[in-house]
Design an enzyme around this catalytic site. Structure first.
Site, PDB file in Angstrom:
ATOM      1  N   LYS A  76      -0.172  -4.774   3.706  1.00  0.00           N
ATOM      2  CA  LYS A  76       1.118  -5.248   3.183  1.00  0.00           C
ATOM      3  C   LYS A  76       2.092  -4.079   3.018  1.00  0.00           C
ATOM      4  O   LYS A  76       3.221  -4.127   3.501  1.00  0.00           O
ATOM      5  CB  LYS A  76       0.889  -5.927   1.825  1.00  0.00           C
ATOM      6  CG  LYS A  76       2.157  -6.195   1.048  1.00  0.00           C
ATOM      7  CD  LYS A  76       1.892  -6.873  -0.271  1.00  0.00           C
ATOM      8  CE  LYS A  76       1.643  -5.964  -1.428  1.00  0.00           C
ATOM      9  NZ  LYS A  76       2.824  -5.277  -1.982  1.00  0.00           N
ATOM     10  N   ASN A  77       1.661  -3.029   2.335  1.00  0.00           N
ATOM     11  CA  ASN A  77       2.608  -1.962   1.993  1.00  0.00           C
ATOM     12  C   ASN A  77       3.031  -1.143   3.209  1.00  0.00           C
ATOM     13  O   ASN A  77       4.122  -0.584   3.222  1.00  0.00           O
ATOM     14  CB  ASN A  77       2.029  -1.057   0.899  1.00  0.00           C
ATOM     15  CG  ASN A  77       1.999  -1.760  -0.454  1.00  0.00           C
ATOM     16  OD1 ASN A  77       2.561  -2.842  -0.604  1.00  0.00           O
ATOM     17  ND2 ASN A  77       1.336  -1.161  -1.430  1.00  0.00           N
ATOM     18  N   ARG A 107       1.347 -13.233  -2.501  1.00  0.00           N
ATOM     19  CA  ARG A 107       2.275 -12.189  -2.057  1.00  0.00           C
ATOM     20  C   ARG A 107       1.563 -11.179  -1.168  1.00  0.00           C
ATOM     21  O   ARG A 107       2.181 -10.604  -0.274  1.00  0.00           O
ATOM     22  CB  ARG A 107       2.839 -11.421  -3.261  1.00  0.00           C
ATOM     23  CG  ARG A 107       3.856 -12.163  -4.045  1.00  0.00           C
ATOM     24  CD  ARG A 107       4.469 -11.244  -5.051  1.00  0.00           C
ATOM     25  NE  ARG A 107       4.915 -10.007  -4.417  1.00  0.00           N
ATOM     26  CZ  ARG A 107       5.328  -8.933  -5.068  1.00  0.00           C
ATOM     27  NH1 ARG A 107       5.358  -8.935  -6.378  1.00  0.00           N
ATOM     28  NH2 ARG A 107       5.720  -7.853  -4.422  1.00  0.00           N
ATOM     29  N   ASP A 119      -3.464   0.372  -7.385  1.00  0.00           N
ATOM     30  CA  ASP A 119      -3.550  -1.019  -6.937  1.00  0.00           C
ATOM     31  C   ASP A 119      -4.980  -1.562  -6.924  1.00  0.00           C
ATOM     32  O   ASP A 119      -5.189  -2.752  -6.651  1.00  0.00           O
ATOM     33  CB  ASP A 119      -2.913  -1.160  -5.542  1.00  0.00           C
ATOM     34  CG  ASP A 119      -1.391  -1.043  -5.600  1.00  0.00           C
ATOM     35  OD1 ASP A 119      -0.835  -1.091  -6.706  1.00  0.00           O
ATOM     36  OD2 ASP A 119      -0.768  -0.891  -4.529  1.00  0.00           O
ATOM     37  N   CYS A 179       9.184  -4.652 -13.819  1.00  0.00           N
ATOM     38  CA  CYS A 179       8.267  -5.600 -13.212  1.00  0.00           C
ATOM     39  C   CYS A 179       7.138  -5.848 -14.189  1.00  0.00           C
ATOM     40  O   CYS A 179       7.137  -5.305 -15.288  1.00  0.00           O
ATOM     41  CB  CYS A 179       7.759  -5.115 -11.867  1.00  0.00           C
ATOM     42  SG  CYS A 179       6.464  -3.910 -11.998  1.00  0.00           S
ATOM     43  N   ARG A 203      10.153   0.366 -13.607  1.00  0.00           N
ATOM     44  CA  ARG A 203       9.902   1.063 -12.336  1.00  0.00           C
ATOM     45  C   ARG A 203      11.239   1.561 -11.819  1.00  0.00           C
ATOM     46  O   ARG A 203      11.927   0.869 -11.077  1.00  0.00           O
ATOM     47  CB  ARG A 203       9.215   0.128 -11.337  1.00  0.00           C
ATOM     48  CG  ARG A 203       7.772  -0.133 -11.709  1.00  0.00           C
ATOM     49  CD  ARG A 203       7.132  -1.138 -10.797  1.00  0.00           C
ATOM     50  NE  ARG A 203       6.831  -0.639  -9.470  1.00  0.00           N
ATOM     51  CZ  ARG A 203       6.254  -1.376  -8.535  1.00  0.00           C
ATOM     52  NH1 ARG A 203       5.918  -2.617  -8.776  1.00  0.00           N
ATOM     53  NH2 ARG A 203       6.003  -0.862  -7.343  1.00  0.00           N
TER      54      ARG A 203
END
Ligand code: UD1
Length: 420
Positions: free
Chosen positions: A22-23, A396, A304, A116, A121
C-alpha cells in the site's frame, strides 16, 4: 457497514501470497503528475486507499483503471491542481501530490491533513523542504496554497526521519534546476521504491537506500511501467498471526530483506523461520517467550506492526514491553484488546503486557488500520466468537484479508451490519 465474525481457536496453516505494498503504491502513484503520459503499475493492491488516490487523480481530470492488480493511469490531461478535503480527510497520503504538482505545474492547492487516530501528525517538514526548493506556501481556509516560478536545487536536512516528507521533497527535487542534497532522508523500502521509479522515469538520483540523497534536476521525465514491491506490513501481520495461533504458514511473494527486524524478534520469541528467495516459512509450536520491542524508522521494528505485536505478546506467558517511538499515542487497540481479556497497561509511549491469560471472544471496534489487524489476530486466539466492527479501516490497507485467513483455516466471515 461491514463487520467480521471470527471463531477463535484455529491454528493457521498453509500458504499465502503477499500483495503489493500500500505505502509504496501511494508513494509512486502521485509521480504520474511529474510527467504527462501513460503508466502501468503491476502488483497494485486492490484496496480502499488505492481507490481513494485514483479518485483524487480523477478529480484532477486524470483517467485510471484498476483491473485486479494492474493499475493503468493516463496523466496526459490534467485540469485541476487541487486535492480537496473530501479526499485528504480519507487518506493523509493524498498530500503526496503536493511535491509533484508544484514541480511540474508550478502550483498546487492541497487540503491540510488534520490529526489522525493515533495522534497529531504534522506536515511541517513537507512544507519546509518544498519552501527550501523555492515554493511559496501559505495556509488559508484549511488548504496549503503553493506556487513557484521554478524550483531550484538546494540542501535540506529533515529534522526527523519522515517517509512522507522525504517522498514529497524528493519528487519535487527531480525537476528542480540544479542539484539538491537531502540529508536524514527516510530509508523505508517504500521511499527507495519511489526513488527507483523516478530514476526509471529519467531522474538523476544518487545515494538511493541511504540517508543522503543527491539529486540533479532534469527538464523532463518519461512515463513508465513498474512493479509495486511486496507489502512488508501485510507480511508481518501474517507472520505474527502464524506465531500467535501456533501455526505453520508459508508466505510467498515477500521481500525478506524488508522484514529483518520482525523476523529477528519472532525468532527471539521462539518461532522457527526459514527464508528462501521470496518465501518465508514460519512455524511455532510452543508458547512464545515474552519479547520487548521498540519501534524505530527502518530498518528498525515498524510502528505499523506495533499493534499486532501487542496482540502477540498477550499470548506469551510473562511480562513484555512495547514502546512506540514514532507515534507515542498509537495505542487505541489496547482498550479494545481489554474486552478480549488482555492485561495491558499503557504508560506514556509504552504498553506493558502481562501475557498468557486466557482470552475470550467479544465485540470490539476498530479505530485504525493496524489496530483492526491486531483485533483480528487476537480474535483468532480468543475462545469463542468475536465480532470486529468498523472493518472499513482494515479495508484501507489489507487486500482480501478474510479470504487469505480463511484459506489458512481461520473461521472469519464478513457480514453487513447497521452497527456502527
Ligand atoms: C508513513 C506511512 C505510515 C507509517 C509511517 C511511519 C505511508 C502512506 N504511511 O506515514 O504507515 O506509520 O510512515 O513509518 O507511507 N513528522 C513530523 N513532521 C512532518 C512529518 C512527520 O514531525 O512533516 C513526524 C511524525 O509525527 C512522526 C514521524 O515524523 O512522528 C514519522 O512520520 P512519517 O514518516 O512522516 O509518517 P508518514 O509518512 O505520515
Amino acid at each position: 457497514m461491514d463487520k467480521f465474525i471470527v471463531e477463535g481457536g484455529v491454528r493457521l496453516s498453509g500458504a499465502v501470497r503477499i500483495s503489493g505494498a500500500k505505502n509504496a503504491a501511494l508513494a509512486i502513484i502521485p509521480a504520474v503528475l511529474l510527467q504527462p503520459g501513460v503508466y502501468r503499475f503491476h502488483n497494485t493492491p486492490n484496496i480502499r486507499d488505492i481507490w481513494t488516490i485514483t479518485r483524487l487523480l480523477g478529480a484532477m481530470g486524470i483517467h485510471s483503471e484498476l483491473n485486479k492488480n494492474e493499475l493503468f493511469i493516463d496523466s496526459t490531461n490534467i485540469n485541476s491542481y487541487e486535492a480537496p478535503y473530501q479526499h485528504v480527510k480519507q487518506m493523509r497520503a493524498s498530500i503526496n501530490v503536493l511535491g509533484p504538482l508544484i514541480a511540474r505545474y508550478g502550483r498546487a492547492r492541497v487540503s491540510l491533513p488534520g490529526g489522525c487516530a493515533f495522534g497529531p501528525r504534522p506536515v511541517d517538514l513537507h512544507l519546509r523542504g518544498l519552501e527550501k526548493l523555492g515554493a511559496n506556501i501559505d495556509i488559508e481556509n484549511g488548504y496549503i496554497n503553493a506556487h513557484t516560478e521554478g524550483l531550484k536545487g538546494t540542501r535540506f536536512h529533515f529534522d526527523v526521519s519522515s517517509v512522507g516528507a522525504t517522498e514529497n521533497v524528493l519528487s519535487a527535487a527531480v525537476l528542480a534546476k540544479g542539484s539538491t542534497i537531502l540529508t536524514n532522508a527516510a530509508l523505508e523500502p517504500e521511499v527507495t521504491a519511489l526513488a527507483k521509479l523516478l530514476v526509471k522515469m529519467g531522474a538523476k538520483i544518487e545515494g538511493i537506500g541511504t540517508t543522503t540523497l543527491e539529486i540533479e534536476g532534469v527538464d523532463a521525465l518519461k512515463s513508465v511501467e513498474d512493479d509495486i514491491i511486496p507489502d512488508r506490513i501485510e507480511a508481518a501481520t501474517f507472520l505474527i498471526g502464524a506465531a500467535m495461533t501456533r501455526g505453520k504458514v508459508q508466505l510467498d511473494g515477500v521481500n525478506p530483506y524488508h522484514l529483518t527486524a520482525v523476523i529477528a524478534k519472532l525468532e527471539e520469541s521462539g518461532c522457527t523461520l526459514d527464508v528462501t528467495g521470496n518465501t518465508i516459512m514460519i512455524e511455532m509450536n510452543d508458547a512464545p517467550q515474552p519479547v520487548d520491542i521498540t519501534t524505530a524508522p527502518y530498518p528498525g521494528f515498524p510502528t505499523d506492526a506495533q499493534a499486532q505485536w501487542v496482540a502477540y505478546m498477550m499470548t506469551a506467558p510473562g511480562a513484555s514491553r512495547v514502546t512506540d517511538m514514532i507515534y507515542p499515542t498509537r495505542f487505541h487497540h489496547v482498550p479494545e484488546l481489554h474486552r478480549l481479556g488482555a492485561k495491558v497497561d499503557v504508560h506514556e509511549n509504552t504498553a506493558l503486557i502481562q501475557g498468557g491469560h486466557p482470552l475470550s471472544g467479544a465485540t470490539v471496534m476498530s479505530s485504525d488500520l493496524r489496530a483492526s489487524a491486531s483485533l483480528i489476530l487476537a480474535a483468532l486466539v480468543a475462545e469463542g466468537r468475536s465480532e470486529i466492527l468498523r472493518v472499513y479501516h482494515l479495508d484501507r490497507g489489507y487486500e482480501a484479508l478474510e479470504d487469505k485467513l480463511r484459506n489458512l483455516g481461520a473461521s472469519i466471515t464478513r457480514v453487513k451490519t447497521d452497527e456502527y
